[in-house]
Scaffold this active site. Structure first.
Site, PDB file in Angstrom:
ATOM      1  N   ARG A  12     -35.650  28.554  16.909  1.00  0.00           N
ATOM      2  CA  ARG A  12     -36.680  29.261  17.673  1.00  0.00           C
ATOM      3  C   ARG A  12     -37.464  30.217  16.772  1.00  0.00           C
ATOM      4  O   ARG A  12     -38.560  29.904  16.330  1.00  0.00           O
ATOM      5  CB  ARG A  12     -36.027  30.035  18.844  1.00  0.00           C
ATOM      6  N   ASP A  13     -36.889  31.342  16.435  1.00  0.00           N
ATOM      7  CA  ASP A  13     -37.611  32.386  15.697  1.00  0.00           C
ATOM      8  C   ASP A  13     -38.062  31.877  14.334  1.00  0.00           C
ATOM      9  O   ASP A  13     -39.199  32.114  13.907  1.00  0.00           O
ATOM     10  CB  ASP A  13     -36.689  33.607  15.563  1.00  0.00           C
ATOM     11  N   HIS A 205     -35.273  41.575   9.036  1.00  0.00           N
ATOM     12  CA  HIS A 205     -36.151  40.836   8.135  1.00  0.00           C
ATOM     13  C   HIS A 205     -35.888  41.387   6.736  1.00  0.00           C
ATOM     14  O   HIS A 205     -35.256  42.422   6.574  1.00  0.00           O
ATOM     15  CB  HIS A 205     -37.600  40.988   8.576  1.00  0.00           C
ATOM     16  N   CYS A 236     -42.739  37.488  12.994  1.00  0.00           N
ATOM     17  CA  CYS A 236     -43.275  37.682  14.340  1.00  0.00           C
ATOM     18  C   CYS A 236     -44.783  37.506  14.321  1.00  0.00           C
ATOM     19  O   CYS A 236     -45.482  38.204  13.588  1.00  0.00           O
ATOM     20  CB  CYS A 236     -42.911  39.081  14.836  1.00  0.00           C
ATOM     21  N   ASN A 245     -37.080  36.202   8.220  1.00  0.00           N
ATOM     22  CA  ASN A 245     -35.784  36.713   8.641  1.00  0.00           C
ATOM     23  C   ASN A 245     -34.823  36.778   7.452  1.00  0.00           C
ATOM     24  O   ASN A 245     -35.043  36.160   6.421  1.00  0.00           O
ATOM     25  CB  ASN A 245     -35.195  35.789   9.707  1.00  0.00           C
TER      26      ASN A 245
END
Lengths: 288, 288
Positions: A12-13, A205, A236, A245
């Protein structure tokens, strides 16, 4: 041996900010690979409105192919509707999101923190009713791209509201990648003082190379859940300047050198990274 | 504001492993530059026998040109003879060295730890008599290139002997660059339990990218003196596989983000690094 839990957020991220779309089959394969390597909590889907993050409109499709996986299948859900979709799609865990800073919350969720929080009480009740675990994430818990350093009281305020809702896990996110160990300590400690019995996760991050220093400090103060992404992917879309990340391989290597996270088979991680980079590279390659 | 002291070891440790010889004038200029930037403790010379480290045979010459500098001019001295030379040359601080592991001590100093320690009592007395500050460094305080992970009792043993001698400062060195935060914590805590009133320094190498995580953990447990080198230069000629020292700029940036070490003018550090790299590059350039 002390337990450390890695939550890999790559499907996802990690991929929401990718240059190209990663097909459902590749997200499913990636999730299975991670599970096979011993990472049993994976953020696989987001149920934000597809208008906002079109690359993630495939949450239902991804989850439908993972229903046999006996792990924590996590879906991001920004509101009650997202939670309903996550339930219907077969996620067993939802991550709710509120930013500690008002400006980022508006940029990220298109409404105020108060409006967000008032929806999330019902969302939590509904998720619990359906048997899902609820994680309450606090974005911009350190610095906001629009407001600068976020007052610790703002973090405490969101943590308190999540506690009132009865979430099962809390999380604080260094959305911009500027957190320092001293900040990690103060913010971890304030959340733990509000919610001493609720497990706390840290989402970092790694923009400035301080990621592992922050991990070390958080671990020292009791945090045992850490989020990361394969290859350090991710960022983001609503936080200009945010870096990727924390890298899963780097994080696991660091823990294993300290006798932690030994349930993860680190030898599988370079192959997982390479396969994923190949998939992304295919998206970047010009059409024949 | 909490005080953090940076000891820059570039003129000695940083350059002892350099490919070419760095002239005295450049070492002097480097030291003055560092001092000007606010780093007031600098390791400038080594008084080991020039047969062992020929690149450092210029300790007397370097120190003679720095006598007006009102800072801590540190010289490494492996034995009584080295201390006598340091005194004569005008150092105001000596760093004594013993390895926690027997094999590295023999490789580094050509004698056993016990033989080394028995000389150092007299060396400390002599340095104090001449008004010098004495630092007691423990090499291979984490891992030895020949023996592997060093038992914490070996570190404690050397720390106790240094205490008996009456040194003014203690230091533990991660000679190989493999230390982890958990190891830093346990070793820092054991030395502090032996010598709660003696300031403790940490000397880190940064092979695995864990340097700042170790710094954060040491700071959390009370360490306030950190050694580093410009450009991350340096390594131990008798520790195969050792990487460079922790980078001064990286360390100061990390501290300043946390409101620490603000007495250092970080804007001067990139220029210092570039000038030094130019000097080293000249040594590497083929003769005309």
């Amino acid at each position: 041996m002390t337990l450390v839990k890695i939550v890999d957020v790559t499907p996802r991220d990690g991929l929401q900010d990718a240059t190209g779309y990663v097909p459902v089959a590749d997200k499913v394969a990636l999730t299975r690979d991670l599970f096979q390597a011993g990472i049993h909590a994976i953020e696989v889907a987001s149920f934000v409105h597809p208008r906002w993050v079109p690359l993630l409109a495939d949450g239902e499709a991804v989850l439908s192919q993972l229903q046999d996986l006996p792990g924590e299948l996590i879906a991001l859900a920004p509101n009650l509707k997202g939670v309903e979709r996550a339930i219907a799609a077969g996620a067993n865990t939802v991550t709710l999101v509120v930013s500690a800073s008002e400006s980022h919350n508006k940029a990220n969720l298109n409404r105020s923190r108060d409006e967000t929080l008032s929806q999330l009480t019902e969302a939590t009740r509904r998720a619990h009713e359906a048997g899902l675990k609820v994680r309450g994430a606090i974005s911009t818990a350190f610095e906001c791209p629009f407001e600068g350093v976020v007052p610790i009281n703002s973090v405490a305020f969101i943590a308190e509201r999540y506690c009132d809702m009865g979430v099962d896990e809390l999380g604080i996110a260094d959305t911009l990648g500027t957190a320092t160990p001293i900040q990690v300590k103060e913010r971890v400690c304030v959340v733990q003082s509000i919610a001493p019995k609720i497990p706390l996760a840290l989402h970092l991050h790694d923009r400035l190379g301080w990621g592992l220093a922050n991990v070390a400090m958080a671990y020292e103060h009791g945090v045992r859940i850490f989020e990361s992404a394969v290859g350090g992917l991710g960022g983001c879309p609503y936080a200009p300047g945010a870096a990727g990340n924390l890298d899963t391989e780097k994080l696991v290597t660091f823990f294993q050198a300290q006798g932690l996270a030994s349930h993860i088979d680190i030898s599988q991680l370079p192959g997982i990274r390479q396969r994923l980079l190949n998939v992304i590279a295919q998206q970047l390659a010009p059409p024949n």
